[in-house]
Design a protein around this motif. Structure first.
Motif, short mmCIF file in Angstrom:
data_model
loop_
_atom_site.label_atom_id
_atom_site.label_comp_id
_atom_site.label_asym_id
_atom_site.label_seq_id
_atom_site.Cartn_x
_atom_site.Cartn_y
_atom_site.Cartn_z
N LEU A 1 0.73 -1.23 -0.01
CA LEU A 1 -0.20 -0.28 0.00
C LEU A 1 0.83 1.14 -0.08
O LEU A 1 0.46 2.07 -0.72
CB LEU A 1 -0.92 -0.13 1.09
N ARG B 1 -2.45 6.00 -3.70
CA ARG B 1 -2.55 5.48 -2.14
C ARG B 1 -3.50 6.03 -1.57
O ARG B 1 -4.31 5.23 -0.70
CB ARG B 1 -1.08 5.70 -1.56
N PHE C 1 -6.87 4.19 -0.79
CA PHE C 1 -7.25 3.03 -0.14
C PHE C 1 -6.84 3.19 1.40
O PHE C 1 -6.13 4.02 1.94
CB PHE C 1 -6.01 2.07 -0.45
N LEU D 1 -9.12 -4.01 2.83
CA LEU D 1 -8.46 -3.19 2.33
C LEU D 1 -9.66 -2.57 1.53
O LEU D 1 -10.04 -3.32 0.51
CB LEU D 1 -7.35 -3.65 1.51
#
Length: 137
Positions: free
Chosen positions: A31, A45, A48, A65
């Motif tokens: 991530l 990024r 998420f 996630l």
């Protein structure tokens, strides 16, 4: 003026435990490796987040996630976005991924990937695409 498309979904990740002692670290690093800026169609990024809480167990069997973004007419580059997403998936230790695309112009679509984990939990993982329209041009 264009039309709006909402993209959202989740990936079920393996949490660290005896069988997968480094899973949390590997997934967090994957991530963190996502860019914060990207060329169109972007996958960044800040889209998420991993559900976690020190006081409440939010990882019964899997960590979640989740992600989402609102785009302008991403359908015309949808296959390229899916390829970026699949490259990201290959770095994660997980079991399933679901993407929903809600398009004002092309309707709603759902996409799914499943993964059989390797004997050792090291990326790249072999995610298998389970369908959905990839090209809207």
């Amino acid at each position: 003026m264009g039309h709006r498309t909402i993209v959202y979904g989740h990936v079920l990740l393996f949490p660290s435990r005896e069988a997968w002692p480094n899973a949390d670290e590997i997934n967090a690093n994957a991530l963190q490796a996502l860019p914060e800026t990207d060329e169109w169609p972007f996958l960044v990024r800040s889209m998420f987040s991993i559900s976690e809480n020190q006081n409440v167990n939010l990882a019964y069997e899997y960590r979640v996630l989740h992600f989402g973004a609102s785009y302008k007419e991403i359908e015309f580059e949808w296959d390229e976005w899916l390829q970026k997403f699949e490259r990201f998936l290959s770095t994660l230790l997980g079991v399933t991924a679901i993407v929903h695309m809600e398009s004002d112009h092309f309707g709603n679509h759902a996409y799914e990937w499943v993964c059989q984990p390797p004997a050792e939990p090291l990326p790249p993982m072999a995610w298998e695409f389970q369908g959905g329209q990839r090209n809207f041009t």
